[in-house]
Design a protein around this motif. Sequence first.
Motif, PDB file in Angstrom:
ATOM      1  N   LEU A  47       0.849  -1.181   0.000  1.00  0.00           N
ATOM      2  CA  LEU A  47       0.000   0.000   0.000  1.00  0.00           C
ATOM      3  C   LEU A  47       0.887   1.235   0.000  1.00  0.00           C
ATOM      4  O   LEU A  47       1.810   1.347   0.823  1.00  0.00           O
ATOM      5  CB  LEU A  47      -0.892  -0.014   1.235  1.00  0.00           C
ATOM      6  N   VAL A  48       0.628   2.152  -0.911  1.00  0.00           N
ATOM      7  CA  VAL A  48       1.435   3.366  -1.028  1.00  0.00           C
ATOM      8  C   VAL A  48       0.523   4.528  -1.376  1.00  0.00           C
ATOM      9  O   VAL A  48      -0.518   4.345  -2.018  1.00  0.00           O
ATOM     10  CB  VAL A  48       2.546   3.163  -2.086  1.00  0.00           C
ATOM     11  N   GLN A  49       0.919   5.708  -0.963  1.00  0.00           N
ATOM     12  CA  GLN A  49       0.159   6.898  -1.319  1.00  0.00           C
ATOM     13  C   GLN A  49       0.455   7.317  -2.747  1.00  0.00           C
ATOM     14  O   GLN A  49       1.540   7.017  -3.282  1.00  0.00           O
ATOM     15  CB  GLN A  49       0.494   8.039  -0.365  1.00  0.00           C
ATOM     16  N   ALA A  50      -0.484   8.001  -3.341  1.00  0.00           N
ATOM     17  CA  ALA A  50      -0.275   8.540  -4.685  1.00  0.00           C
ATOM     18  C   ALA A  50       1.000   9.376  -4.708  1.00  0.00           C
ATOM     19  O   ALA A  50       1.260  10.150  -3.779  1.00  0.00           O
ATOM     20  CB  ALA A  50      -1.470   9.366  -5.114  1.00  0.00           C
ATOM     21  N   GLY A  51       1.777   9.190  -5.761  1.00  0.00           N
ATOM     22  CA  GLY A  51       3.054   9.873  -5.880  1.00  0.00           C
ATOM     23  C   GLY A  51       4.228   9.079  -5.336  1.00  0.00           C
ATOM     24  O   GLY A  51       5.376   9.450  -5.566  1.00  0.00           O
ATOM     25  N   GLY A  52       3.926   8.007  -4.651  1.00  0.00           N
ATOM     26  CA  GLY A  52       4.979   7.180  -4.067  1.00  0.00           C
ATOM     27  C   GLY A  52       5.569   6.195  -5.058  1.00  0.00           C
ATOM     28  O   GLY A  52       5.227   6.188  -6.245  1.00  0.00           O
ATOM     29  N   SER A  69       5.975   7.645  -9.112  1.00  0.00           N
ATOM     30  CA  SER A  69       4.822   8.523  -9.351  1.00  0.00           C
ATOM     31  C   SER A  69       3.533   7.723  -9.483  1.00  0.00           C
ATOM     32  O   SER A  69       2.741   7.929 -10.405  1.00  0.00           O
ATOM     33  CB  SER A  69       5.061   9.371 -10.613  1.00  0.00           C
ATOM     34  N   LEU A  70       3.340   6.833  -8.558  1.00  0.00           N
ATOM     35  CA  LEU A  70       2.184   5.943  -8.632  1.00  0.00           C
ATOM     36  C   LEU A  70       0.874   6.712  -8.515  1.00  0.00           C
ATOM     37  O   LEU A  70       0.783   7.728  -7.804  1.00  0.00           O
ATOM     38  CB  LEU A  70       2.273   4.874  -7.545  1.00  0.00           C
ATOM     39  N   LYS A  71      -0.121   6.205  -9.233  1.00  0.00           N
ATOM     40  CA  LYS A  71      -1.454   6.815  -9.267  1.00  0.00           C
ATOM     41  C   LYS A  71      -2.480   5.805  -8.773  1.00  0.00           C
ATOM     42  O   LYS A  71      -2.263   4.592  -8.876  1.00  0.00           O
ATOM     43  CB  LYS A  71      -1.791   7.225 -10.701  1.00  0.00           C
ATOM     44  N   PRO A  72      -3.612   6.270  -8.288  1.00  0.00           N
ATOM     45  CA  PRO A  72      -4.654   5.328  -7.851  1.00  0.00           C
ATOM     46  C   PRO A  72      -5.053   4.349  -8.950  1.00  0.00           C
ATOM     47  O   PRO A  72      -5.370   3.188  -8.652  1.00  0.00           O
ATOM     48  CB  PRO A  72      -5.810   6.254  -7.469  1.00  0.00           C
ATOM     49  N   GLU A  73      -5.006   4.781 -10.201  1.00  0.00           N
ATOM     50  CA  GLU A  73      -5.363   3.877 -11.302  1.00  0.00           C
ATOM     51  C   GLU A  73      -4.333   2.795 -11.552  1.00  0.00           C
ATOM     52  O   GLU A  73      -4.565   1.890 -12.352  1.00  0.00           O
ATOM     53  CB  GLU A  73      -5.624   4.673 -12.596  1.00  0.00           C
ATOM     54  N   ASP A  74      -3.192   2.853 -10.879  1.00  0.00           N
ATOM     55  CA  ASP A  74      -2.209   1.761 -10.954  1.00  0.00           C
ATOM     56  C   ASP A  74      -2.570   0.623 -10.000  1.00  0.00           C
ATOM     57  O   ASP A  74      -1.914  -0.434 -10.018  1.00  0.00           O
ATOM     58  CB  ASP A  74      -0.815   2.270 -10.607  1.00  0.00           C
ATOM     59  N   THR A  75      -3.582   0.820  -9.178  1.00  0.00           N
ATOM     60  CA  THR A  75      -3.992  -0.222  -8.234  1.00  0.00           C
ATOM     61  C   THR A  75      -4.437  -1.466  -8.990  1.00  0.00           C
ATOM     62  O   THR A  75      -5.305  -1.421  -9.849  1.00  0.00           O
ATOM     63  CB  THR A  75      -5.132   0.292  -7.350  1.00  0.00           C
ATOM     64  N   ALA A  76      -3.789  -2.587  -8.672  1.00  0.00           N
ATOM     65  CA  ALA A  76      -4.070  -3.854  -9.356  1.00  0.00           C
ATOM     66  C   ALA A  76      -3.211  -4.944  -8.724  1.00  0.00           C
ATOM     67  O   ALA A  76      -2.304  -4.660  -7.933  1.00  0.00           O
ATOM     68  CB  ALA A  76      -3.758  -3.753 -10.849  1.00  0.00           C
ATOM     69  N   ARG A  77      -3.495  -6.149  -9.138  1.00  0.00           N
ATOM     70  CA  ARG A  77      -2.586  -7.253  -8.816  1.00  0.00           C
ATOM     71  C   ARG A  77      -1.612  -7.374  -9.985  1.00  0.00           C
ATOM     72  O   ARG A  77      -2.042  -7.431 -11.138  1.00  0.00           O
ATOM     73  CB  ARG A  77      -3.336  -8.562  -8.606  1.00  0.00           C
ATOM     74  N   TYR A  78      -0.335  -7.391  -9.678  1.00  0.00           N
ATOM     75  CA  TYR A  78       0.710  -7.414 -10.681  1.00  0.00           C
ATOM     76  C   TYR A  78       1.312  -8.820 -10.791  1.00  0.00           C
ATOM     77  O   TYR A  78       1.673  -9.427  -9.771  1.00  0.00           O
ATOM     78  CB  TYR A  78       1.799  -6.402 -10.344  1.00  0.00           C
TER      79      TYR A  78
END
Length: 123
Positions: A11-16, A85-94
Amino acid sequence: QVQLVESGGGLVQAGGSLTLSCTVSGRTFATDTMGWFRQAPGKGREFVSGISWNGGRTAYVDSVKGRFTISRDNAKNTVYLQMNSLKPEDTARYFCAARTGVPSRDTNAFRSWGQGTQVTVSS
């Protein structure tokens, strides 16, 4: 027995930033094309990034270009995905995946898959 084991999600905040790793066993990793894919809830699995056997060719989906970097260490049988520069839309299982042959963005072209690691980006 072929195994692909992903790690590094969280779990990371946006921008992390996060760095995912995938360690491969049971395959000739040094000659494998590797790919990272992701799947968000209710969506299909999509290509994120790929890298050729020697790292000479890389590819990215447009939405992550300039933010994600794929790399590999053949001595460690490991492929990495540095995500900035992670964004909420990057949330997924990788998921990482391996194939022999030329790089591909097609999930059906990859025969070996890991179990995935969850990435959650909060806004």
